[in-house]
Scaffold this motif. Sequence first.
Motif, PDB file in Angstrom:
ATOM      1  N   LEU A 125       1.011  -1.377  -0.005  1.00 22.55           N
ATOM      2  CA  LEU A 125      -0.119  -0.204  -0.016  1.00 22.55           C
ATOM      3  C   LEU A 125       0.893   1.279   0.127  1.00 22.55           C
ATOM      4  CD1 LEU A 125      -2.934  -0.801   2.172  1.00 22.55           C
ATOM      5  CD2 LEU A 125      -2.833  -0.906  -0.253  1.00 22.55           C
ATOM      6  N   SER A 126       1.875   1.128   0.524  1.00 24.34           N
ATOM      7  CA  SER A 126       2.883   2.397   0.475  1.00 24.34           C
ATOM      8  C   SER A 126       3.239   2.646  -0.914  1.00 24.34           C
ATOM      9  CB  SER A 126       3.974   2.146   1.527  1.00 24.34           C
ATOM     10  OG  SER A 126       5.147   2.193   0.954  1.00 24.34           O
ATOM     11  N   GLU A 127       3.763   1.493  -1.706  1.00 23.67           N
ATOM     12  CA  GLU A 127       4.063   1.497  -3.100  1.00 23.67           C
ATOM     13  C   GLU A 127       2.918   2.043  -3.744  1.00 23.67           C
ATOM     14  OE1 GLU A 127       7.038   1.656  -3.823  1.00 23.67           O
ATOM     15  OE2 GLU A 127       6.814   0.310  -5.421  1.00 23.67           O
ATOM     16  N   LEU A 128       1.732   1.764  -3.536  1.00 21.11           N
ATOM     17  CA  LEU A 128       0.431   2.212  -4.241  1.00 21.11           C
ATOM     18  C   LEU A 128       0.395   3.632  -3.880  1.00 21.11           C
ATOM     19  CD1 LEU A 128      -2.113   1.085  -5.615  1.00 21.11           C
ATOM     20  CD2 LEU A 128      -3.295   1.444  -3.560  1.00 21.11           C
ATOM     21  N   ARG A 129       0.534   4.380  -2.522  1.00 19.85           N
ATOM     22  CA  ARG A 129       0.528   5.468  -2.349  1.00 19.85           C
ATOM     23  C   ARG A 129       1.397   6.514  -3.234  1.00 19.85           C
ATOM     24  NH1 ARG A 129       1.074   9.922  -2.781  1.00 19.85           N
ATOM     25  NH2 ARG A 129       0.814  11.465  -1.375  1.00 19.85           N
ATOM     26  N   ARG A 130       2.764   5.545  -3.066  1.00 20.41           N
ATOM     27  CA  ARG A 130       3.992   6.621  -3.850  1.00 20.41           C
ATOM     28  C   ARG A 130       3.734   6.744  -5.268  1.00 20.41           C
ATOM     29  NH1 ARG A 130       7.823   4.898  -7.180  1.00 20.41           N
ATOM     30  NH2 ARG A 130       7.135   2.916  -7.234  1.00 20.41           N
ATOM     31  N   VAL A 131       3.022   5.732  -6.044  1.00 19.90           N
ATOM     32  CA  VAL A 131       2.871   6.154  -7.565  1.00 19.90           C
ATOM     33  C   VAL A 131       1.527   6.954  -7.886  1.00 19.90           C
ATOM     34  CG1 VAL A 131       3.982   3.819  -7.934  1.00 19.90           C
ATOM     35  CG2 VAL A 131       1.607   3.607  -7.949  1.00 19.90           C
ATOM     36  N   LEU A 132       0.947   7.184  -7.087  1.00 21.80           N
ATOM     37  CA  LEU A 132      -0.235   8.255  -7.204  1.00 21.80           C
ATOM     38  C   LEU A 132       0.268   9.509  -6.814  1.00 21.80           C
ATOM     39  CD1 LEU A 132      -3.236   6.260  -5.412  1.00 21.80           C
ATOM     40  CD2 LEU A 132      -3.074   6.854  -7.979  1.00 21.80           C
ATOM     41  N   ARG A 133      -0.434  10.485  -7.429  1.00 19.51           N
ATOM     42  CA  ARG A 133      -0.002  12.210  -7.504  1.00 19.51           C
ATOM     43  C   ARG A 133      -0.802  12.382  -6.213  1.00 19.51           C
ATOM     44  NH1 ARG A 133      -4.707  14.602  -8.108  1.00 19.51           N
ATOM     45  NH2 ARG A 133      -6.317  13.852  -9.895  1.00 19.51           N
ATOM     46  N   LEU A 134      -0.310  13.425  -5.571  1.00 18.28           N
ATOM     47  CA  LEU A 134      -1.081  14.149  -4.430  1.00 18.28           C
ATOM     48  C   LEU A 134      -2.599  14.048  -4.876  1.00 18.28           C
ATOM     49  CD1 LEU A 134      -0.516  15.174  -1.623  1.00 18.28           C
ATOM     50  CD2 LEU A 134      -0.460  17.189  -2.551  1.00 18.28           C
ATOM     51  N   GLY A 135      -3.576  13.665  -4.020  1.00 17.95           N
ATOM     52  CA  GLY A 135      -4.952  13.834  -4.645  1.00 17.95           C
ATOM     53  C   GLY A 135      -5.726  12.626  -5.367  1.00 17.95           C
ATOM     54  N   GLY A 136      -4.609  11.970  -5.551  1.00 16.04           N
ATOM     55  CA  GLY A 136      -4.974  10.718  -6.811  1.00 16.04           C
ATOM     56  C   GLY A 136      -6.001   9.845  -5.835  1.00 16.04           C
ATOM     57  N   ARG A 137      -6.830   9.004  -6.604  1.00  8.27           N
ATOM     58  CA  ARG A 137      -7.676   8.155  -6.014  1.00  8.27           C
ATOM     59  C   ARG A 137      -7.325   6.866  -5.912  1.00  8.27           C
ATOM     60  NH1 ARG A 137      -9.396  10.294 -10.102  1.00  8.27           N
ATOM     61  NH2 ARG A 137     -11.040   8.871 -11.049  1.00  8.27           N
ATOM     62  N   ALA A 138      -7.468   5.959  -4.822  1.00  4.39           N
ATOM     63  CA  ALA A 138      -7.378   4.423  -4.926  1.00  4.39           C
ATOM     64  C   ALA A 138      -8.687   3.828  -4.707  1.00  4.39           C
ATOM     65  CB  ALA A 138      -6.278   4.240  -3.909  1.00  4.39           C
ATOM     66  N   LEU A 139      -8.921   2.859  -5.276  1.00  7.17           N
ATOM     67  CA  LEU A 139      -9.975   1.792  -5.096  1.00  7.17           C
ATOM     68  C   LEU A 139      -9.687   0.266  -4.734  1.00  7.17           C
ATOM     69  CD1 LEU A 139     -13.605   1.347  -6.732  1.00  7.17           C
ATOM     70  CD2 LEU A 139     -12.285  -0.469  -6.022  1.00  7.17           C
ATOM     71  N   VAL A 140      -9.730  -0.082  -3.573  1.00  7.12           N
ATOM     72  CA  VAL A 140      -9.277  -1.513  -3.168  1.00  7.12           C
ATOM     73  C   VAL A 140     -10.380  -2.294  -2.827  1.00  7.12           C
ATOM     74  CG1 VAL A 140      -7.711  -2.844  -1.367  1.00  7.12           C
ATOM     75  CG2 VAL A 140      -7.270  -0.607  -2.247  1.00  7.12           C
ATOM     76  N   LEU A 141     -10.674  -3.625  -3.312  1.00  9.62           N
ATOM     77  CA  LEU A 141     -11.798  -4.329  -3.116  1.00  9.62           C
ATOM     78  C   LEU A 141     -11.011  -5.779  -2.745  1.00  9.62           C
ATOM     79  CD1 LEU A 141     -15.016  -5.003  -5.175  1.00  9.62           C
ATOM     80  CD2 LEU A 141     -13.245  -6.942  -5.025  1.00  9.62           C
ATOM     81  N   ASP A 142     -11.657  -6.260  -1.814  1.00 13.47           N
ATOM     82  CA  ASP A 142     -11.289  -7.536  -1.352  1.00 13.47           C
ATOM     83  C   ASP A 142     -12.336  -8.483  -0.863  1.00 13.47           C
ATOM     84  OD1 ASP A 142      -8.087  -8.253  -1.812  1.00 13.47           O
ATOM     85  OD2 ASP A 142      -8.327  -6.277  -1.067  1.00 13.47           O
ATOM     86  N   THR A 143     -12.224  -9.821  -0.630  1.00  8.53           N
ATOM     87  CA  THR A 143     -13.246 -10.576   0.143  1.00  8.53           C
ATOM     88  C   THR A 143     -12.979 -10.930   1.457  1.00  8.53           C
ATOM     89  OG1 THR A 143     -13.852 -11.419  -2.051  1.00  8.53           O
ATOM     90  CG2 THR A 143     -14.309 -12.784  -0.240  1.00  8.53           C
TER      91      THR A 143
END
Length: 260
Positions: A125-143
Amino acid sequence: MSMLPFDEKAARHFQRVYSTPDVVQQRAEVLALLAPQPGERVLDVGSGPGFLVASLADAVGAAGAVHGLDPSGPMNAVARDLIGTRPWARIDDGDAEELPYPDGAFDAAVSTQVYEYVADIPRALSELRRVLRLGGRALVLDTDWDSVVWHAADRQRHRRIMAAWEEHLVHPHLPCTLPGHLRRAGFRVTGRHLIPLFNPRYEQNTLSAMNMELIARFVAGRQGLTEADADAWMADLRERGAEDDYLFSLNRYCFLAVAE
Ligand SMILES: C[S@@+](CC[C@H](N)C(=O)[O-])C[C@H]1O[C@@H](n2cnc3c(N)ncnc32)[C@H](O)[C@@H]1O
């Protein structure tokens, strides 16, 4: 014990399962929640057979860019075939724990049914945050596999099968902890949504009918279960179907977050 291998057989399986109305509907809900805009740069972590990459590419158009990323060669081959005619979409080989992109490369990122297979969630998740610009959106779906309801006559055998099936991934109960993980990785959680999958009848073109076979193959030989146990479990569920006494439901938990 080893988790589910994402080999050629699995790639073909997920291609069929993810074409069922159950998963087509789930994808439509995910797309509506992420709301990709024309011209945006979007990443799909663990893109599997590539259906979501194709839909994202259609949404952002040729002025945008979509990258799917997956460590599985067979999955990536299926996905590359699917997105073929969209040069602004591509599938990269790689791992969620070490994304091969520069900081701030994306406006939005999505990952459905993937982090539950990833060992180091804080790192991913820190990798996910790193590659997003400030204010970028993430959607994570799991079971969460505690949310499965499946009508079996032999409840004890069913519980043993479900317990062995939990070995197919690293985190069978990830969703409860995802908001905390997202916050600690530098996200603000902005949305929490439930996407239930419901099969009130036994029909071949459904998630539960198809996954039943995958589960039976996986659990045989684990936790003292034999192939005969797995076959008897499937026969039990199909009998519920034949008697119009079938019921399956499973919850997907979906979190929206903004990079801070
Ligand atoms: C259940 S499939 C979901 C595929 C796709 N996200 C979808 O919803 O259509 C799980 C995918 O996660 C991928 N995967 C497993 N471990 C991964 C990792 N460490 N990093 C990225 N992807 C991974 C698998 O190769 C597989 O394609």
